[in-house]
Design an enzyme around this catalytic site. Structure first.
Site, short mmCIF file in Angstrom:
data_model
loop_
_atom_site.label_atom_id
_atom_site.label_comp_id
_atom_site.label_asym_id
_atom_site.label_seq_id
_atom_site.Cartn_x
_atom_site.Cartn_y
_atom_site.Cartn_z
CG HIS A 1 -1.98 1.08 1.15
ND1 HIS A 1 -3.23 0.93 1.70
CD2 HIS A 1 -1.99 2.32 0.59
CE1 HIS A 1 -3.94 2.01 1.49
NE2 HIS A 1 -3.20 2.88 0.81
CD GLU B 1 -6.36 3.89 -0.17
OE1 GLU B 1 -6.61 4.26 0.99
OE2 GLU B 1 -5.33 4.22 -0.79
CB ALA C 1 -6.32 12.01 1.35
CB ALA D 1 -10.37 5.84 6.63
CG ASP E 1 3.35 7.75 9.33
OD1 ASP E 1 2.70 7.40 10.33
OD2 ASP E 1 2.92 8.57 8.48
CG ASP F 1 -1.44 5.53 2.81
OD1 ASP F 1 -1.63 5.40 1.59
OD2 ASP F 1 -2.25 6.09 3.57
#
Length: 374
Positions: A56, A125, A136, A215, A242, A268
């Protein structure tokens, strides 16, 4: 392609590290020793792990996979290889079918460069997500799951779609899972689903969760939602480590809840990864990047600006995820999830010789890509 011995490393062996030599011949890991001349890498003091597998990611170094060009794919895959990601399954964004078909055709035509990560699949996605959890993604192109549309896209991609994301509460979602769940890995994503709705999706054949915690509704004691249903179903959850998307305590809790045989680290990452702070885009929307935080102009997180190696390092150094668990989550588990078990994500004899050498501080020292030293 010559023979190679990697000598003296602490080699990932599935559930532990063993100090031994690795042998490579004709792009594959083999049992040693090798007869005849052989290049030797002195890897004393290093960890040898299988190449990372990112299932991803949207882009890097100024390019987005959804640019739909060979230039973009080549640049992104070269960057990924330079950072220890040797197998790459990039994600599309929420776009109309015509745009997605162009991206799919470009990927199907792609040929891996010798110094680039292998393009091993596509993660779709969008657009089959909830209009109330777009993150987003571009809300203008959100739509209900469409079996015929997906099969047209899969044909255009030459079968490269390995993961398809959807919100299980949307009309037609369960029917889509029942029709396609044996052909592609269905992931619960960008969703407002209750526990019962998510449970029905896993019962129908969904197996995966896109960027766990993000999400989707939170895990609550009376409303366990997607997270609770995924844990009950033994699904494979992606998680972005991250240091921005998820608190370290939540990452540790997820590893305890799902186990390190199921967790999957993903980056991501978007096009700013590997570049300076500035203004970029994702899915056609403007993104501001400051440090390792990428946001839409309303403050919504817009992917990450950290590659998978960076996420792996953060998980171990800052989040106290055991090194063995992190290797499984960044390599073995994602490889298995997209049907590459035994080929990638392992240093066993017969596997593709994708090998990453890290020093004691987990800094990258060397990448062996399909048997060649980068």
């Amino acid at each position: 392609m010559g023979a190679l011995e990697i000598k003296g490393a602490k080699v990932f062996a599935g559930d532990a590290f063993e100090e031994k030599s690795l042998f490579v011949q004709d792009g594959r890991i083999v049992e040693g020793p090798i007869e005849g001349s052989c290049e030797v890498i002195d890897a004393a003091g290093c960890f040898a792990i299988p190449g990372l597998v990112d299932v991803h990611s949207h882009g890097a170094v100024g390019f987005d996979f959804c640019d739909g060009t060979h230039e973009a794919i080549d640049a992104i895959c070269r960057y990924q290889a330079s950072r220890g990601v040797t197998a790459y399954c990039p994600a599309t964004m929420t776009y109309p079918e015509e745009k997605l078909a162009g991206i799919a055709r470009c990927a199907a035509e792609h040929e891996d460069a010798p110094d680039a990560a292998a393009l091993v699949g596509i993660n779709m996605e969008g657009p089959y997500i909830s209009p109330n959890k777009v993150g987003a993604q571009n809300p203008a192109y959100v739509q209900a799951p469409d079996i015929d549309m997906f099969e047209r896209l899969q044909e255009a991609a030459g079968g490269l779609f390995k993961i398809v994301d959807l919100a299980p509460e949307e009309p037609g979602a369960i029917e889509f899972i029942e029709a396609e769940g044996d052909k592609v890995r269905i992931s619960i994503a960008h969703t407002c689903a209750t526990y019962d709705q998510a449970h029905a999706a896993f019962e129908a054949g969904a197996k995966h969760v896109t960027h766990l915690f993000n999400a989707m509704p939170p895990l609550a004691h009376r409303e366990p939602g997607v997270i609770g249903a995924a844990a009950d179903a033994g699904a494979t959850p992606e998680i972005i480590t991250d240091g921005v998307h998820i608190h370290p305590s939540a990452v540790r809790a997820a590893f305890r809840l799902f186990g390190d045989g199921s967790m999957i680290l993903v980056s991501d990452s978007m096009m700013a990864t590997g570049l300076e702070d500035g203004e970029y885009s994702l899915g056609g929307q403007a993104v501001t990047v400051r440090g390792n935080r990428a946001t839409l102009h309303d403050g919504t997180l817009a992917g990450s600006a950290t590659d998978l190696l960076g996420c792996f390092q953060v998980a171990v150094r800052d989040m106290d995820i055991p090194l063995v668990s992190a290797v499984k989550a960044a390599s073995t588990n994602p490889a298995r999830a997209i049907g590459l078990a035994g080929e990638r994500g392992t240093l066993a004899s017969g596997a593709v010789a994708d090998i990453v050498l890290l020093d004691e501080s987990l800094e990258l020292q060397k990448v062996v890509l399909r048997g060649r030293i980068l």
